[in-house]
Design an enzyme around this catalytic site. Sequence first.
Site, PDB file in Angstrom:
ATOM      1  N   VAL A  14       0.688  -1.164   0.008  1.00  0.00           N
ATOM      2  CA  VAL A  14      -0.089   0.060  -0.010  1.00  0.00           C
ATOM      3  C   VAL A  14       0.878   1.178  -0.062  1.00  0.00           C
ATOM      4  CG1 VAL A  14      -1.961   1.054   1.188  1.00  0.00           C
ATOM      5  CG2 VAL A  14      -1.661  -1.465   1.327  1.00  0.00           C
ATOM      6  N   ALA A  77      11.235  -3.125   6.591  1.00  0.00           N
ATOM      7  CA  ALA A  77      12.847  -2.751   7.424  1.00  0.00           C
ATOM      8  C   ALA A  77      13.456  -4.020   7.756  1.00  0.00           C
ATOM      9  CB  ALA A  77      12.641  -1.944   8.455  1.00  0.00           C
ATOM     10  N   SER A 129       7.149   9.997   6.463  1.00  0.00           N
ATOM     11  CA  SER A 129       6.008   9.890   7.306  1.00  0.00           C
ATOM     12  C   SER A 129       4.666  10.269   6.807  1.00  0.00           C
ATOM     13  CB  SER A 129       6.469  10.411   8.359  1.00  0.00           C
ATOM     14  OG  SER A 129       5.434  10.495   9.400  1.00  0.00           O
ATOM     15  N   LYS A 183      14.166  10.011  11.124  1.00  0.00           N
ATOM     16  CA  LYS A 183      12.655   9.438  11.218  1.00  0.00           C
ATOM     17  C   LYS A 183      12.559   8.456  12.431  1.00  0.00           C
ATOM     18  CE  LYS A 183       8.992   8.025   9.739  1.00  0.00           C
ATOM     19  NZ  LYS A 183       8.327   6.654  10.065  1.00  0.00           N
ATOM     20  N   HIS A 186      11.502  10.845  15.192  1.00  0.00           N
ATOM     21  CA  HIS A 186      10.082  11.336  14.788  1.00  0.00           C
ATOM     22  C   HIS A 186       9.358  10.057  15.297  1.00  0.00           C
ATOM     23  CE1 HIS A 186       6.390  10.504  12.349  1.00  0.00           C
ATOM     24  NE2 HIS A 186       6.534  11.667  12.269  1.00  0.00           N
ATOM     25  N   ASN A 187       9.544   8.822  15.116  1.00  0.00           N
ATOM     26  CA  ASN A 187       8.708   7.727  15.570  1.00  0.00           C
ATOM     27  C   ASN A 187       8.684   7.760  17.308  1.00  0.00           C
ATOM     28  OD1 ASN A 187       8.322   7.279  12.907  1.00  0.00           O
ATOM     29  ND2 ASN A 187       8.291   5.140  13.193  1.00  0.00           N
ATOM     30  N   GLU A 190       6.511  10.171  18.257  1.00  0.00           N
ATOM     31  CA  GLU A 190       5.177   9.666  17.982  1.00  0.00           C
ATOM     32  C   GLU A 190       4.393   8.734  18.962  1.00  0.00           C
ATOM     33  OE1 GLU A 190       4.789   7.893  13.874  1.00  0.00           O
ATOM     34  OE2 GLU A 190       4.125   6.258  15.090  1.00  0.00           O
TER      35      GLU A 190
END
Length: 468
Positions: A14, A77, A129, A183, A186-187, A190
């Site tokens: 997706v 990953a 993201s 990133k 960032h996570n 998050e």
Amino acid sequence: MATKYDFGLIGLGVMGRNFLLNVSDHGYSVAGLDRDPEKVEAFANDTEGKVSLSTTDAKEFVQGLSTPRKIMILVPAGQAVDAVIEQFESMLEPCDLLIDGGNSLYTDTNRRMKRLSEKDILYLGVGVSGGEEGARRGPSIMPGGDQKAYEMVAPILESVAAKVNDEPCVAYMGNTSAGNYVKMVHNGIEYGLMQLIAEVYDLLLRHGRLSNAELSEVFEKWNKGRLQSFLIEITSQIFKTKDDITGNSLVDMVLDKAKQKGTGKWTSQNAMDLGIATPTIDAAVSMRQISGQKDLRQSMSTGNRYALEEYNLDKEELINLAERALYFSTVVTYAQGFQLLSVANEGYKYELDMEAIARIWRGGCIIRAAFLEDIRSAYQQKPNLPHLFANAEIRGVLEDNSSATRNLMIHALQNRIPALALSSALNYYDAITTARLPLNLVQAQRDFFGAHTYERTDREGIFHSQWG
Ligand code: 6PG
């Protein structure tokens, strides 16, 4: 002459399919490759009428791309990325570019980059993201690696990225694995923000006894104020969603076991390695782990769904405290993440630009929030700000909201409502703004039992004493 495609992508799941459709929408001819014929067919149907190739044939894919080739890899990953590299490195030519767009561990990116550079194949580790919708309509993109390699795809990435006031949410992050590192953090942020929202929900639900309809309204209102953010917005929508099967609120039918793919844990692990405290992110990881121990929790449960305290609460007052505590702890979580980025930047020599990170996180990504404007402005004023709390405006906001956070914590503690992330944010704030901590005693204990030595408050040097 057969068409040569501008941009290739391996992995038409997706995310991959949506990203490539996004590239195609911006006028580039695209080629997609997947082993699964169904995914290949689905992509071919989606791109009907546009210049594109969709294939299971690696050779056709590689030969169809204009050179130097620009190929993004969007596969899970880990091993899968290595497998793709292994398959393609012998088919590529010097100056071709591979772009890993997954949540790869930054050290893996360093290793892959080194290996491919021996063959003069360029490699970028790029954080992307925004989930499925972001990939399709405009994600936030964090590219790292060789700057010249970035420049080869900068126009494409700028065109597909989310835009805030016409500024694309993409910027070159820095060399080697800078993109994947940013990133990862960032996570981590998050994870922290999601856990804070969950704890506030628990307090409003169990202590405030708000219905899901009321919760939805509260979050909708918050989303119009300073807490405005993607996560607050979707939380409001979650409380409104009904279950097709039972007709109940869907959120009430979801098992309270949170899964994780590892990026939050990596953030905490790396922060520990670098000697930086990120307790709110750590708490979020721990709570996912505790949530996973459902059977154990159930067997030891005290059984109370609702709060222990006599119910004589002013709901509006609780909602007000919750808003202030959530804002306070949100600011603290970003501050922990940004301090980690600053320290990693020194250690790994990434040459990160903190202001650019705040800028590209304002749109497209999962942690996009109004507050990122304040972070951006703090780094605009002082690019080498050591900590966000050192910015006077941010410090002022924290001071203004810290007593509300303390009050909310009293409700949580007295009612056995776990709030590990909220309390860690408050305790972190109190610790890092305390000049003298009790860790002199820890040093004394270390020296007592292990002669580990200590420094003194009144003179330079290293000391050891006979204690007791
Ligand atoms: C994003 C998300 C994305 C993914 C997380 C989920 O920025 O778009 O962070 O990368 O949804 O990795 O992570 P967990 O499965 O570990 O919660």
